[in-house]
Design an enzyme around this catalytic site. Structure first.
Site, PDB file in Angstrom:
ATOM      1  N   TYR A  31     -13.034 -22.232 -24.324  1.00 25.63           N
ATOM      2  CA  TYR A  31     -11.238 -22.622 -24.734  1.00 25.63           C
ATOM      3  C   TYR A  31     -11.265 -23.972 -24.949  1.00 25.63           C
ATOM      4  CZ  TYR A  31     -10.184 -17.587 -24.644  1.00 25.63           C
ATOM      5  OH  TYR A  31      -9.942 -16.293 -24.825  1.00 25.63           O
ATOM      6  N   LYS A  57     -22.113 -12.430 -18.851  1.00 22.27           N
ATOM      7  CA  LYS A  57     -23.228 -12.012 -19.821  1.00 22.27           C
ATOM      8  C   LYS A  57     -24.340 -12.467 -19.874  1.00 22.27           C
ATOM      9  CE  LYS A  57     -23.772  -9.018 -23.274  1.00 22.27           C
ATOM     10  NZ  LYS A  57     -24.034  -7.532 -22.845  1.00 22.27           N
ATOM     11  N   ASP A  88     -19.566  -6.086 -20.571  1.00 20.81           N
ATOM     12  CA  ASP A  88     -19.385  -4.903 -21.222  1.00 20.81           C
ATOM     13  C   ASP A  88     -19.498  -3.601 -20.146  1.00 20.81           C
ATOM     14  OD1 ASP A  88     -22.090  -5.636 -20.739  1.00 20.81           O
ATOM     15  OD2 ASP A  88     -22.974  -4.898 -22.677  1.00 20.81           O
ATOM     16  N   ASP A 131      -9.539 -13.233 -20.290  1.00 18.82           N
ATOM     17  CA  ASP A 131      -8.412 -13.247 -21.351  1.00 18.82           C
ATOM     18  C   ASP A 131      -8.587 -11.662 -21.879  1.00 18.82           C
ATOM     19  OD1 ASP A 131      -6.613 -13.694 -23.110  1.00 18.82           O
ATOM     20  OD2 ASP A 131      -7.597 -15.006 -24.227  1.00 18.82           O
ATOM     21  N   ASP A 144      -5.711  -8.527 -20.343  1.00 20.86           N
ATOM     22  CA  ASP A 144      -5.136  -7.445 -21.191  1.00 20.86           C
ATOM     23  C   ASP A 144      -5.262  -6.154 -21.057  1.00 20.86           C
ATOM     24  OD1 ASP A 144      -3.857  -9.920 -21.993  1.00 20.86           O
ATOM     25  OD2 ASP A 144      -3.697  -9.200 -24.088  1.00 20.86           O
TER      26      ASP A 144
END
Ligand SMILES: NC(=O)c1ccc[n+]([C@@H]2O[C@H](COP(=O)([O-])OP(=O)(O)OC[C@H]3O[C@@H](n4cnc5c(N)ncnc54)[C@H](O)[C@@H]3O)[C@@H](O)[C@H]2O)c1
Length: 359
Positions: A144, A195, A228, A252, A256
Site C-alpha cells: 500500500y 505467504k 489461504d 485488509d 473484512d
C-alpha cells in the site's frame, strides 16, 4: 493497549468525510457525548470539512500542516468515510486517509471482530463466544505504499509493477504489538499469517521476526498459518482465533471477512493506532453511495469506533458503556434495516445514546 494519557479533557478532531460518513458520525457523537456526560468527562470536539465537497470546491485534501497540528493539538481523530462518485479515482480520499495513516505513522490497524448476537453471523450454529477475535493489520507498509510504475502504458506490451515493502522495523513493531496486546488483555493465542511459501523474501522476514519475538512471550501460544489457510480456518472454526497479526494487504481482506462473520460492515469498527501518539478511529465501512440520504446507514460501526477511541484515551468506563449499548441493541432487535432491525440511522443513534445515558 498503548493508551494515550494526557489531560482529563480530550481534544478530538472529527472528520465526517463523505456519504454516510456524514450520517453516522453525528450519531456516534451523540453516543460519545452521552458517555462523556455520564462519566463527568470533558470533550473538546473540532470538526474538519475535508471530503469530496471541499475537494471539488477548492482542491483541499490533507493540508500540509495537518499531521503536525494533529500531533500537537489533538488526542485522537474520529473519521467517517471518504469516497464520492463525483471523484472517480477517490484521490481526495486516498490523500486524506492514507496521508494520515502514513504521516502520523499509525502502524497498527486494529479491527475487532466480535459477534454480539448469534442471529447476526452467516455461519451456522456459531455462538457469541466463538467469534471474538481481533485482526491487527500492519498499516504503513506492504503493497500500500504506492511504489511502482508503468512501462509502455496503454500498449500491448505494457508492464505494471507494484512494490511490496517490508522493513525489519515495521514488521517487528506490529508483531510485538500483537503479543503485547494479547498479554495486556490476558489472551492466550496469537496467530501470524503470511505467504512465505510464495513471497520468499518479504514474508521470509515476517517468519524470522515472528520466530524471534515469540520467544519473548513464553506464556502465549504463537501459531503461524499461510493466509489461504487462515481465511479458510476463519470460516471453518473462528473460535481458534484471539489475535491475528498480518501484513497490510492480507489484513485488509481478512478483517473484512471477520467483519462479515460478526454481522457485517455496519457493525465493524477500527483503530489506526500509534501507541502513545495521536491515533485515528473509524468505522470499517466506506461512504456507501447506494444508501446515502435514505436514513438507512447503521451508525453502530461508528459508535463502536468511538468506543475504541475512549479505550485508547484511557476512558475505560465510557468505552465499555458504549460497547454495551451496541451489544444490547443487537440483542434486543434494535439495529438498522440491513440487519433486519426496525430503526433508521438517527433512531439507532438516539437509541444507543439513550441506552448509554440510562445505564
Ligand atoms: N475507510 C474509508 O473511508 C473507506 C473504506 C471503504 C470504501 N471507501 C470508499 O467508499 C465508497 C463506496 O465503497 P464500497 O461500496 O466498496 O464500500 P461500502 O463500505 O461503502 O459499501 C459496501 C456495501 O455495504 C453497505 N454498507 C456499508 N456501510 C453500511 C452501514 N453503515 N450500514 C448499512 N449498510 C452499509 C453499502 O450500502 C454497500 O452496499 C468508495 O468510494 C470507496 O473507495 C472508503
Amino acid at each position: 493497549m498503548g493508551e494515550r494519557k494526557s489531560s482529563p479533557r480530550k481534544r478530538i478532531a472529527v472528520i465526517a468525510g463523505d456519504g454516510i460518513g456524514k450520517e453516522v458520525i453525528p450519531e456516534a457523537l451523540k453516543v460519545l457525548r452521552a458517555a462523556a456526560a455520564k462519566g463527568g468527562r470533558e470533550l473538546a470536539l473540532t470538526e474538519f470539512d475535508w471530503g469530496a465537497d471541499r475537494y471539488l470546491r477548492d482542491g483541499t485534501t490533507l493540508p500540509a500542516d495537518a499531521p503536525d497540528m494533529f500531533r500537537r493539538d489533538y488526542d485522537a481523530i474520529l473519521l467517517g468515510a471518504l469516497g464520492d462518485p463525483r471523484v472517480p479515482g477517490n484521490q481526495h480520499g486516498a490523500a486524506i486517509l492514507l496521508g494520515l495513516r502514513f504521516k502520523l505513522d499509525l502502524y497498527v490497524n486494529a479491527r475487532p471482530c466480535v459477534l454480539f448476537d448469534r442471529r447476526l453471523t452467516p455461519l451456522k450454529d456459531r455462538t457469541e463466544k466463538e467469534i471474538d477475535f481481533v485482526v491487527l493489520r500492519e498499516n504503513t507498509e506492504g503493497l500500500y505504499v504506492g511504489m511502482g510504475g508503468f512501462f509502455k502504458k496503454g500498449t500491448a506490451d505494457e508492464i505494471a509493477t507494484q512494490e511490496d515493502i517490508n522493513t525489519r522495523k515495521g514488521v517487528e513493531r506490529i508483531i510485538r504489538y500483537a503479543f503485547e496486546y494479547a498479554r495486556s488483555l490476558g489472551l492466550e493465542r496469537v496467530c501470524m499469517s503470511d505467504k512465505a511459501n510464495a513471497l520468499a523474501f518479504g514474508h521470509d522476514l515476517w517468519q524470522r521476526v515472528f520466530a524471534e519475538v515469540r520467544g519473548e512471550y513464553p506464556g502465549i501460544q504463537a501459531r503461524h498459518l499461510y493466509v489461504d489457510n487462515l481465511v479458510m480456518q476463519m470460516v471453518r472454526d473462528p473460535s481458534q482465533f484471539q489475535v491475528i497479526v498480518t501484513c497490510n494487504l492480507f489484513g485488509d481482506i481478512a478483517s473484512d471477512l471477520g467483519a462479515q462473520l460478526a454481522g457485517g460492515l455496519g457493525l465493524a469498527p477500527s483503530g489506526n493506532i500509534h501507541p502513545g501518539q495521536v491515533s485515528m478511529f473509524e468505522p470499517v465501512h466506506g461512504s456507501a453511495p447506494d444508501i446515502v440520504g435514505k436514513d438507512m446507514a447503521n451508525p453502530m460501526g461508528a459508535a463502536l469506533a468511538a468506543s475504541m477511541m475512549c479505550a485508547y484515551l484511557a476512558w475505560p468506563a465510557e468505552a465499555q458503556t458504549t460497547a454495551a449499548a451496541a451489544r444490547a441493541a443487537s440483542r434486543e432487535g434494535k439495529p438498522t434495516g440491513e440487519l433486519g432491525g426496525p430503526l433508521g440511522t438517527r433512531e439507532a443513534g438516539d437509541w444507543l445514546a439513550g441506552r448509554v445515558a440510562s445505564t
